[in-house]
Design a protein around this motif. Structure first.
Motif: not given
Ligand SMILES: *Cc1c(COP(=O)(O)O)cnc(C)c1O
Length: 393
Positions: A69-70, A95, A142, A144, A146, A171, A196-197
């Motif tokens: 995600g990054s 984030f 962002v 949501a 996290t 995001d 992965q979320k």
């Molecule tokens: C987990 C997350 C990221 C980063 O994702 P990675 O896969 O860990 O690089 C970015 N933004 C939010 C809101 C996240 O929850």
């Protein structure tokens, strides 16, 4: 001699990764084929179509980036932001701070709109930032958070940006598949997410989507995109090239099989049903925790169903609780971050981990662990409170 690695079987109820469905893990183990094999290219097209469904966009520039995600975050900023640009960045957790880093590293100015951790982005402050600054190119926020469990009003924030002729970078790493998201309907110009979320796929891939407005801006850049790997024009030669795909990098072939399978499962369930499932189990978990006497950080209307930030009972060492949950129940929950470290837990109900069995496991495990540690909680009530939610639906 070193032997094979077999991870323990866990229940993942933290901020991600979430539990991966066996169907998705099975897809990962299928034979590797060439990344330009016609069969693979057919699968890539299906991934793009299913991603359009998940994001609710018709944009053909919708594809996964071969990194977490990054990297999706970085892909949006590196392509859309140029030296000297002004970007309004909303920060109400971890984030948003990373967005600021991206803006500054690419030579642009970040105009910060800050809200307390645990509160949503305040649209009035965003409006004021636009009023105080001319020529803002991008609004970034962002959807949501996290790190705190807060949902911000993406639709309203996008409307403000559109009134001021600014692009939006949003995001949606934790919202995609878990909370309502309508990329075209809300007019989001550039969006990134993670696997992965709430999509419950192994980590390492980041879906992104750019609309025509964003693509025009990318095509009219004065300077070359400073990242070769994330230059969207080059990536498109591979993902968008139809039958004539150019080699850009070797796609993570097996990871994409897994991602394909998780998107097939999302289509089978239906996007709206997936959002409703997250809400439903969140209500059961909430009633159970509140019956135990555990309160929420975030006010009700802004709570993310998939990420529950709850207060640690007074006098309890939160790290010790997480350690006991892991040892005795093989259950992972998340710790608080920043100023919230030691004060809250972050309990995830994401994707495949969002089910009744996990809600009841978590309530039971927390109650037993906390009462053994002498915490001031109500016992014997949580399971019944959660069951009451399940029995009325
Ligand atoms: C987990 C997350 C990221 C980063 O994702 P990675 O896969 O860990 O690089 C970015 N933004 C939010 C809101 C996240 O929850």
């Amino acid at each position: 001699m070193t032997t094979s690695f077999y991870p323990p079987q866990r229940t993942l109820m933290g901020p991600g990764p979430s539990d991966v469905n066996p169907r998705v893990l099975a897809a990962l183990a299928r034979p590797t084929i060439g990344h330009l094999d016609p069969a693979f290219i057919g699968m890539m097209d299906e991934v793009k179509q299913m991603l359009q469904y998940a994001f609710k966009t018709k944009s053909p520039l919708t594809m996964p980036i071969s990194a977490p995600g990054s990297a999706g975050m970085e892909a949006c900023f590196v392509n859309l932001v140029e030296p000297g640009d002004k970007v309004i960045v909303c920060q109400n957790g971890v984030f948003g701070g990373r967005m600021k880093e991206n803006v500054e590293r690419f030579g642009a100015t970040a105009i910060m709109v800050e809200d307390e951790w645990g509160k949503p982005v305040d649209p009035a402050k965003v409006e004021a930032a636009f009023a105080a600054n001319t020529d803002v190119k991008v609004l970034a926020f962002v959807h949501a958070e996290t790190s705190t469990g807060v949902l911000s009003d993406a639709q309203t924030l996008c409307q403000i940006a559109q009134r001021h002729d600014a692009l939006t970078i949003v995001d949606t790493v934790t919202s995609l598949g878990g909370s309502e998201l309508d990329v075209d309907g809300w007019g989001i110009d550039a969006v990134y997410s993670g696997t992965q979320k709430c999509l419950s796929c192994p980590p390492g891939i980041s879906p992104v989507s750019f609309n025509t407005r964003a693509i025009e801006v990318i095509e009219q850049r004065a300077s070359k995109t400073p990242s070769w790997f994330l230059d969207q024009k080059l990536v498109m030669g591979y993902w968008g090239g139809g039958a004539k795909r150019a080699y850009h990098h070797t796609a993570p072939v097996n990871s994409l099989y897994a991602f394909h399978e998780s998107l097939v499962m999302l289509e089978e369930e239906g996007l709206e049903n997936a959002w409703a499932r997250h809400r439903h189990h969140h209500h059961a978990l909430r009633d159970g925790l509140e019956a135990m006497g555990i309160g929420f950080l975030v006010e009700e209307p802004y709570r993310l169903p998939q990420l529950n930030s709850v207060f640690v009972p007074e006098g309890i060492d939160e790290a010790q609780v997480r350690q006991r949950l892991l040892e005795n129940y093989s259950l992972e929950i998340g710790a608080g971050l920043g100023a919230l470290a030691g004060k809250v837990w972050r309990i995830g109900l994401m994707g495949a981990a969002c089910n009744k069995k996990n809600v009841l496991l978590c309530l039971n495990a927390l109650e037993n662990t906390l009462s053994a540690m002498g915490a001031d909680i109500n016992t014997g009530k949580a399971i019944a409170a959660a069951e009451a939610v399940y029995n009325t639906n």
